[in-house]
Design a protein around this motif. Structure first.
Motif, PDB file in Angstrom:
ATOM      1  N   PRO A  40      10.280  47.281  48.832  1.00 36.72           N
ATOM      2  CA  PRO A  40      11.692  46.903  48.749  1.00 36.72           C
ATOM      3  C   PRO A  40      11.897  45.401  48.708  1.00 36.72           C
ATOM      4  O   PRO A  40      12.857  44.920  48.096  1.00 36.72           O
ATOM      5  N   PHE A  41      11.002  44.633  49.318  1.00 42.43           N
ATOM      6  CA  PHE A  41      11.148  43.180  49.256  1.00 42.43           C
ATOM      7  C   PHE A  41      10.872  42.660  47.846  1.00 42.43           C
ATOM      8  O   PHE A  41      11.454  41.668  47.432  1.00 42.43           O
ATOM      9  N   GLU A  42      10.002  43.323  47.108  1.00 43.53           N
ATOM     10  CA  GLU A  42       9.790  42.946  45.704  1.00 43.53           C
ATOM     11  C   GLU A  42      11.015  43.303  44.873  1.00 43.53           C
ATOM     12  O   GLU A  42      11.427  42.540  44.012  1.00 43.53           O
ATOM     13  N   MET A  43      11.587  44.470  45.140  1.00 39.51           N
ATOM     14  CA  MET A  43      12.786  44.905  44.408  1.00 39.51           C
ATOM     15  C   MET A  43      13.932  43.912  44.612  1.00 39.51           C
ATOM     16  O   MET A  43      14.639  43.580  43.669  1.00 39.51           O
ATOM     17  N   TYR A  44      14.103  43.446  45.850  1.00 36.73           N
ATOM     18  CA  TYR A  44      15.210  42.548  46.172  1.00 36.73           C
ATOM     19  C   TYR A  44      14.818  41.075  46.180  1.00 36.73           C
ATOM     20  O   TYR A  44      15.611  40.220  46.567  1.00 36.73           O
ATOM     21  N   LYS A  45      13.624  40.752  45.717  1.00 33.73           N
ATOM     22  CA  LYS A  45      13.159  39.371  45.667  1.00 33.73           C
ATOM     23  C   LYS A  45      14.107  38.461  44.864  1.00 33.73           C
ATOM     24  O   LYS A  45      14.391  37.350  45.294  1.00 33.73           O
ATOM     25  N   PRO A  46      14.629  38.920  43.713  1.00 35.75           N
ATOM     26  CA  PRO A  46      15.570  38.058  42.982  1.00 35.75           C
ATOM     27  C   PRO A  46      16.815  37.697  43.809  1.00 35.75           C
ATOM     28  O   PRO A  46      17.330  36.588  43.703  1.00 35.75           O
ATOM     29  N   TYR A  47      17.260  38.621  44.652  1.00 32.77           N
ATOM     30  CA  TYR A  47      18.399  38.326  45.529  1.00 32.77           C
ATOM     31  C   TYR A  47      17.981  37.327  46.601  1.00 32.77           C
ATOM     32  O   TYR A  47      18.664  36.322  46.828  1.00 32.77           O
ATOM     33  N   ILE A  48      16.871  37.578  47.246  1.00 33.21           N
ATOM     34  CA  ILE A  48      16.398  36.683  48.297  1.00 33.21           C
ATOM     35  C   ILE A  48      16.216  35.271  47.751  1.00 33.21           C
ATOM     36  O   ILE A  48      16.560  34.289  48.405  1.00 33.21           O
ATOM     37  N   GLU A  49      15.718  35.166  46.519  1.00 31.37           N
ATOM     38  CA  GLU A  49      15.497  33.851  45.898  1.00 31.37           C
ATOM     39  C   GLU A  49      16.775  33.236  45.325  1.00 31.37           C
ATOM     40  O   GLU A  49      16.751  32.122  44.820  1.00 31.37           O
ATOM     41  N   GLU A  53      22.455  38.953  42.248  1.00 26.00           N
ATOM     42  CA  GLU A  53      23.179  39.592  43.342  1.00 26.00           C
ATOM     43  C   GLU A  53      22.648  41.009  43.588  1.00 26.00           C
ATOM     44  O   GLU A  53      22.136  41.668  42.673  1.00 26.00           O
ATOM     45  N   ILE A  54      22.817  41.475  44.807  1.00 23.96           N
ATOM     46  CA  ILE A  54      22.377  42.819  45.177  1.00 23.96           C
ATOM     47  C   ILE A  54      23.001  43.873  44.268  1.00 23.96           C
ATOM     48  O   ILE A  54      22.324  44.795  43.835  1.00 23.96           O
ATOM     49  N   ARG A  55      24.274  43.749  43.979  1.00 20.84           N
ATOM     50  CA  ARG A  55      24.948  44.768  43.159  1.00 20.84           C
ATOM     51  C   ARG A  55      24.297  44.904  41.778  1.00 20.84           C
ATOM     52  O   ARG A  55      24.198  45.994  41.243  1.00 20.84           O
ATOM     53  N   GLU A  56      23.833  43.794  41.209  1.00 23.45           N
ATOM     54  CA  GLU A  56      23.180  43.846  39.900  1.00 23.45           C
ATOM     55  C   GLU A  56      21.797  44.499  40.002  1.00 23.45           C
ATOM     56  O   GLU A  56      21.404  45.273  39.139  1.00 23.45           O
ATOM     57  N   ILE A  57      21.062  44.186  41.059  1.00 20.56           N
ATOM     58  CA  ILE A  57      19.757  44.822  41.267  1.00 20.56           C
ATOM     59  C   ILE A  57      19.950  46.329  41.413  1.00 20.56           C
ATOM     60  O   ILE A  57      19.236  47.115  40.784  1.00 20.56           O
ATOM     61  N   ASN A  58      20.910  46.729  42.227  1.00 21.79           N
ATOM     62  CA  ASN A  58      21.182  48.158  42.421  1.00 21.79           C
ATOM     63  C   ASN A  58      21.650  48.827  41.134  1.00 21.79           C
ATOM     64  O   ASN A  58      21.244  49.946  40.825  1.00 21.79           O
TER      65      ASN A  58
END
Length: 68
Positions: A40-49, A53-58
Protein backbone atom coordinates in the motif's frame (compact mmCIF):
# COMPACT_ATOMS: atom_id res chain seq x y z
CA UNK A 1 -8.59 18.45 8.61
CA UNK A 2 -7.66 18.56 4.97
CA UNK A 3 -5.69 15.72 3.42
CA UNK A 4 -4.88 17.64 0.24
CA UNK A 5 -1.23 17.82 -0.74
CA UNK A 6 -1.25 21.61 -0.52
CA UNK A 7 -2.39 21.43 3.10
CA UNK A 8 -0.03 18.71 4.38
CA UNK A 9 3.64 17.94 4.82
CA UNK A 10 5.25 14.74 3.60
CA UNK A 11 5.36 13.46 7.18
CA UNK A 12 1.65 14.18 7.62
CA UNK A 13 0.84 12.37 4.37
CA UNK A 14 2.84 9.32 5.50
CA UNK A 15 0.89 9.29 8.75
CA UNK A 16 -2.43 9.70 6.90
CA UNK A 17 -1.65 6.66 4.73
CA UNK A 18 -0.40 4.64 7.70
CA UNK A 19 -3.47 5.45 9.83
CA UNK A 20 -5.95 4.94 7.01
CA UNK A 21 -4.56 1.53 6.12
CA UNK A 22 -4.08 0.47 9.76
CA UNK A 23 -0.47 -0.36 8.93
CA UNK A 24 0.65 0.13 12.52
CA UNK A 25 -1.13 -3.16 13.30
CA UNK A 26 0.67 -5.12 10.62
CA UNK A 27 -0.18 -6.26 7.11
CA UNK A 28 -2.96 -8.60 8.14
CA UNK A 29 -5.23 -5.56 8.62
CA UNK A 30 -4.59 -4.05 5.19
CA UNK A 31 -6.67 -5.07 2.16
CA UNK A 32 -4.22 -3.66 -0.39
CA UNK A 33 -2.65 -6.99 -1.26
CA UNK A 34 -5.99 -8.79 -1.41
CA UNK A 35 -7.23 -6.19 -3.87
CA UNK A 36 -4.17 -6.57 -6.06
CA UNK A 37 -2.52 -3.31 -5.10
CA UNK A 38 0.53 -4.90 -3.55
CA UNK A 39 2.39 -2.80 -1.02
CA UNK A 40 0.00 0.00 0.00
CA UNK A 41 2.88 2.41 0.55
CA UNK A 42 3.96 1.86 -3.06
CA UNK A 43 0.39 2.44 -4.24
CA UNK A 44 0.18 5.72 -2.30
CA UNK A 45 3.80 6.77 -2.85
CA UNK A 46 2.79 9.48 -5.38
CA UNK A 47 0.56 11.02 -2.69
CA UNK A 48 3.22 10.79 0.00
CA UNK A 49 5.71 12.44 -2.39
CA UNK A 50 3.21 15.21 -3.18
CA UNK A 51 2.69 14.26 -6.83
CA UNK A 52 -0.90 12.93 -6.91
CA UNK A 53 -3.92 13.33 -4.64
CA UNK A 54 -5.40 10.29 -2.92
CA UNK A 55 -8.67 10.63 -4.83
CA UNK A 56 -6.82 10.32 -8.16
CA UNK A 57 -4.87 7.26 -7.00
CA UNK A 58 -8.11 5.64 -5.84
CA UNK A 59 -9.90 6.58 -9.07
CA UNK A 60 -7.16 4.95 -11.17
CA UNK A 61 -7.13 1.85 -8.97
CA UNK A 62 -10.92 1.51 -9.17
CA UNK A 63 -10.90 1.96 -12.95
CA UNK A 64 -8.16 -0.66 -13.33
CA UNK A 65 -10.12 -3.26 -11.36
CA UNK A 66 -13.62 -2.25 -12.46
CA UNK A 67 -14.71 -1.14 -9.01
CA UNK A 68 -17.55 1.37 -8.97
Amino acid sequence: MSILIKDTTREEREEIVRRTLSCESGCENCSGCALGAGDPFEMYKPYIEGKMEIREINRRFNAKYGIH
